[in-house]
Each structure stands twice: as C-alpha cells, then as structure tokens.
Enzyme design. Structure first.
Site, mmCIF file in Angstrom:
data_model
loop_
_atom_site.group_PDB
_atom_site.id
_atom_site.type_symbol
_atom_site.label_atom_id
_atom_site.label_comp_id
_atom_site.label_asym_id
_atom_site.label_seq_id
_atom_site.Cartn_x
_atom_site.Cartn_y
_atom_site.Cartn_z
ATOM 1 N N TYR A 162 0.792 -1.222 0.000
ATOM 2 C CA TYR A 162 0.000 0.000 0.000
ATOM 3 C C TYR A 162 0.826 1.274 0.000
ATOM 4 O O TYR A 162 0.278 2.364 -0.108
ATOM 5 C CB TYR A 162 -0.919 0.026 1.226
ATOM 6 C CG TYR A 162 -2.316 -0.411 0.910
ATOM 7 C CD1 TYR A 162 -2.543 -1.705 0.471
ATOM 8 C CD2 TYR A 162 -3.388 0.449 1.025
ATOM 9 C CE1 TYR A 162 -3.810 -2.134 0.170
ATOM 10 C CE2 TYR A 162 -4.667 0.035 0.720
ATOM 11 C CZ TYR A 162 -4.874 -1.255 0.297
ATOM 12 O OH TYR A 162 -6.131 -1.671 -0.003
ATOM 13 N N LYS A 239 0.621 -14.269 5.464
ATOM 14 C CA LYS A 239 0.758 -15.245 4.389
ATOM 15 C C LYS A 239 2.239 -15.643 4.357
ATOM 16 O O LYS A 239 2.896 -15.671 3.309
ATOM 17 C CB LYS A 239 0.302 -14.566 3.077
ATOM 18 C CG LYS A 239 0.048 -15.463 1.946
ATOM 19 C CD LYS A 239 -1.198 -16.313 2.070
ATOM 20 C CE LYS A 239 -1.208 -17.319 0.949
ATOM 21 N NZ LYS A 239 -1.880 -18.566 1.219
ATOM 22 N N ASP A 340 -5.509 -16.888 4.187
ATOM 23 C CA ASP A 340 -6.659 -17.517 3.519
ATOM 24 C C ASP A 340 -7.469 -18.357 4.494
ATOM 25 O O ASP A 340 -8.691 -18.430 4.415
ATOM 26 C CB ASP A 340 -6.233 -18.353 2.295
ATOM 27 C CG ASP A 340 -4.931 -19.070 2.514
ATOM 28 O OD1 ASP A 340 -3.927 -18.655 1.921
ATOM 29 O OD2 ASP A 340 -4.914 -20.018 3.302
ATOM 30 N N ASP A 364 -7.278 -4.853 4.739
ATOM 31 C CA ASP A 364 -8.251 -4.172 3.894
ATOM 32 C C ASP A 364 -9.340 -5.163 3.466
ATOM 33 O O ASP A 364 -10.539 -4.918 3.618
ATOM 34 C CB ASP A 364 -7.522 -3.601 2.669
ATOM 35 C CG ASP A 364 -8.356 -2.569 1.934
ATOM 36 O OD1 ASP A 364 -9.432 -2.220 2.436
ATOM 37 O OD2 ASP A 364 -7.929 -2.122 0.860
#
Ligand code: NAP
Length: 474
Positions: A162, A239, A340, A364
C-alpha cells in the site's frame, strides 16, 4: 496555537495532548471534524446530534465536546481553491488538537492528491487502522449466525504494498529495475539463482519492517489486555508460508514482541499447549512430554528433537511458575493464522477470534469481508490511530447518488463516534449509543439499506429519523 489562513481557533474548550502514545483527555476537548463529501451532508449532522445527546445524558454539563469545523475534499476546494483538497489549515488543526472525526471523502480525480484518506494516515503517522465488526441484533445479514462474529481488525496502515511504490510495465525505470534485479541481485542470491522477472512486468514494492510491525502489534496487544475472558486474544494474520521475509517476518516479530515486552500478560498458543500438556501429564520426562506434544516426534531429525526438548525445558524453567497451573488461561493468547484460512474461519468458527492483527492489504480485504457478515458498510466504523493523533472515520465512501436526500445510513460514522468516546474513556456515553442503535434496529426502525433487506420488508426511516430513534432509545 496555530495561525490559520481561514479558520479561527475555538474560543471554548481545551486541547487533547499525548503522553507516551496515549491521549490525555480534558472534560471539554476541542475536536476538529470534517463533514465529508456527498452523503457527509446528511450523515454528519445526524452523528453530531447522537454524540452530543449521549454525552449530555451521561455527564450533564460536566463533559462536552467543542466541535471545530475544518475542511477537506470538495468542500475545501470551494473555500481554499481548486485542487486544494487538504488545506494546510486542516493539517495544522488536527496536528494541534490531536483527535478528529471525519465523514467520507471523494477520492480526487484530475489533480492534487492521490487519496485524501491515505494522505491523512501518512501525514499523521496513523499506523493502526482499527475496524471493529460486531453484530447488532436484528440487522439483516447474509450469514446464518452473524451474532457469533465479534472481532476487531487491526490493520497496519503505513507499510506493505500500500505504500504505492510501484512502476508501470514498460516504464524506463521499471525496465532498469528489472534488469538490475535479473542481472545483479538475483544471481547473487543462492536461493533465487535461476529465477528471472519478465521484462514486461509492472513492479510494486512490499516493505514490511520490524519497527512498523511491532508498534502496530503492540497497540493490538494493549487493546486485548483491556478485554476480558476469551476476548483476550490476538491472532497474527499473515501469508508467511509464501512471503517469508515480509508476511512471515510480521508473524515472527509479533511473537517476539509478545514474549519480550508483554511476558507477564501474554501466552503464545504453542506455550499454552506445552503448559497444558505438562500439567496433564505430571512427572513424565521432558522427552515423553515432547512425544505427546509433537506428532511424529520419533521420526524428526535429532536436531529438531533436541530443539523441542530444549523448548519444553525452557518453559518449565522460565514460565511454568508464573503462567502454569491454568494461570495462562487468563492471559492474552497470541496465535497466528494464514490469511486464507482466517477468511474461512471468520465464517465457520467466528466465535474463536477476537483481535486480528494484520498487514495493510490483508486487513483491507478482511475488514470488508467481516463487515459484510454483520450487516454491511453502513454499520462498519473505523479509526486510524497513531502516537500523536487519531482520526475516526466512516469506512464507506461518499455514495454520491444518495447525497442530500437525508436517506443514507449514518451508522458507520455514529459508530466511529462510539470508538472515539471509548478512546476518550467516556464509556458511559459510548454504551448509551450502542444500546440506542441495538434497540432501534430491534424495533426495525432503520434506514433504507437495512429496511430493504429485512424480512418482511419495513418502511425505512430517514437518516435524521434514525438518529432521533437512537437517541429515544438511550
Ligand atoms: P461508496 O461511496 O461506499 O458507495 C457504494 C454503495 O455502498 C452506495 O451506493 C450504497 O449502496 C452503499 N453505501 C455506502 N455508504 C452507505 C451508507 N452510509 N449507508 C448505506 N449504504 C451505503 O463507494 P463508491 O461509490 O465506490 O465511492 C464513492 C466515492 O467515495 C469515491 O470517490 C471513493 O473513492 C470514495 N471513498 C471514500 C472512502 C472514505 O472516505 N473513507 C471510502 C471508500 C470510497 P446502494 O446504493 O446500493 O444502497
């Protein structure tokens, strides 16, 4: 006191100051507000009425917010000139007065600034974005048991992909960066040796630092310490199985912070398993403990077996007395989940989670997904918190097609006001608003967005009528 170009400092009220990252709140703080573009014209007056009424009812004349109107977005351009979406006056006002609240802002097109919301976060170093997602009984939801979800997403706000450090495909700088990586950096890395980037690719940089991660996770742990029971729980979302040195590092730095800085307040999930096992299987050897804890222990390498036994010995030596005997169950539990998997788990086992500490992009996505479960954007508040400033805001946009019609749901900004009151420690006023919203929804007195999803459908209230109904339910 700042010298403004077009504003006057308020004559009543006191300034909020900060000490060691925490706000010191007077009884009559000055709070700058940005009305917001589009539906901000409807939402802000409704929000202000509800917040003021809750303070008046809770504290009489002892406490009062002195609102200070400042400008951003389209309204700022009208007053300060074209493309002046974020005037210096507004920046100086928030810098000086410390805490602000804002309605939605149009993302500028055609000039000036890339995103006002991102600019505000960067200017004031508001490094943690906090988005609670909690169900209000009666809210229409696509989920079967939305009441089981009660989480707070702590999204890191300043780093990650970002940051916007990226180059377009075919751009000369992009090509020279790719050439440098392909010809110099990658061949020098034993792990990456045979790889190469496609010359036609665009490139984005994903920086994740120890400083940025830990200051953010620190805020999440401090928040969890203020909760009770099973809600004293921070899950590090990452992740890291794929992106080891960014997402994986975020997880590792989180655990490091928890056990170094919050040793007396925290227990990691693995430590809790080990302690639990030691307590249930008293008087057995470290090696036998290890066999119970680690599936397939005997098949592990000697080095790995040795390391697990060392870990158990360390726990017995260092924290068995302070944390064992079930004392760990009262501490803040720190665990981690792959991004996930957490998307699944907030749907399948939401009651098992409380605070989710995430990097910027994961947060987000996750906060919008969680907001959808509990009733959508109209009911999703947010706050951006740093060490010297905090801005409370709507998480939805300006919904321009509904602007000025007095029909939009003001819930998101009102609930951001609740977060602000909690941040002040004005819990009585915050609780009144929460109660008022819950009761109003239970009575099916809601704006169009919720009314159209109710079964059977109900007649919607106007934006201002919803505010009135909340106040009537205090
Ligand atoms: P949006 O303003 O969030 O609106 C999209 C749709 O979401 C609306 O048409 C409405 O759906 C629903 N909605 C939004 N706010 C609602 C509320 N308070 N109550 C009930 N329903 C609500 O998204 P957008 O149209 O993509 O963006 C418009 C502008 O806002 C853009 O300039 C965007 O960049 C900006 N934006 C600002 C922020 C911010 O300031 N934090 C955040 C996101 C976007 P229905 O019409 O179906 O009822």
């Amino acid at each position: 006191m700042p010298n403004f170009e077009k504003l006057n400092n308020p004559s009543n009220g006191e300034v909020i100051t900060f000490k060691n990252g925490k706000p010191i709140i007077p009884n009559n703080p000055i709070v700058p507000f940005i009305r917001g573009d589009g539906t901000g014209v409807d939402i802000w007056p409704a929000t202000r009425r509800v917040i003021d009424a809750s303070i008046q009812k809770s504290y009489g004349d002892k406490r009062k917010i002195n609102w200070f109107k400042v400008y951003a977005g389209d309204e700022a351009c009208d007053i300060y000139g074209t493309y002046n979406y974020l005037p210096n006056d507004t920046i100086e006002a928030i810098k000086h007065y410390g805490v602000a609240i804002k309605g939605p802002l149009t993302t500028p097109v055609g000039g000036g600034i890339r995103s006002l919301n991102v600019a505000l976060r960067q200017i004031f170093d508001l490094y943690s974005c906090v988005r609670p997602c909690k169900y209000y009984s009666g809210t229409p939801s696509p989920h079967k048991s939305p009441q089981n979800l009660d989480i707070i997403v702590y999204r890191e706000n300043t780093e990650d992909i970002y940051m916007g450090i990226e180059w377009e495909a075919e751009d000369e700088n992009c090509k020279s960066l790719i050439n440098y990586l392909n010809n110099t950096i990658i061949p020098n890395s034993s792990k990456l040796k045979n790889r190469s980037l496609p010359l036609s690719a665009g490139i984005g940089i994903k920086p994740v630092s120890k400083f940025g991660s830990q200051r953010h996770i620190r805020k999440a742990i401090e928040h969890a310490k203020r909760l009770s029971g099973s809600k004293r729980h921070v899950t590090l979302v990452h992740k890291g199985n794929i992106m080891k040195f960014t997402e994986g590092a975020f997880r590792d730095w989180g655990y490091e912070l928890a056990i170094n800085e919050f040793r007396n307040d925290c227990i990691t999930e693995r430590e809790s398993w080990i302690l639990d096992n030691i307590e249930r299987n008293q008087n057995i050897s470290v090696e036998n403990n290890a066999k119970l804890i680690e599936p397939g222990f005997d098949k592990l390498t000697a080095e790995k077996r040795h390391s697990i036994c060392g870990e158990i010995k360390d726990i017995i030596l260092n924290i068995a007395d302070s944390h064992g005997n079930n004392k760990w169950k009262k501490l803040v539990l720190i665990d981690d989940r792959i991004a996930d998997s957490i998307f699944q788990q907030i749907q399948t086992r939401p009651q098992e989670y409380s605070i989710l500490a995430t990097l910027n992009l994961n947060g987000d996505y996750l906060s919008d997904a969680a907001a959808a479960i509990v009733g959508g954007l109209g009911m999703a508040p947010g706050a951006n918190i740093g060490d010297k400033a905090a801005i409370f805001e709507a998480t939805h946009g300006t919904a321009p097609k509904h602007a000025g019609l007095n029909k939009i749901n003001p819930g998101s900004v009102i609930l951001s006001g609740v977060m602000m009151l909690e941040y002040f420690g004005w819990d009585e006023a915050a609780d009144l608003i929460t109660k008022g919203i819950s009761k109003s929804i239970e009575q099916k007195k809601v704006t169009y967005d919720l009314a159209r999803l109710m079964d059977p459908k109900v007649d919607p209230l106007l934006c201002s009528e919803f505010a009135e109904s909340i106040i009537n339910n205090f």
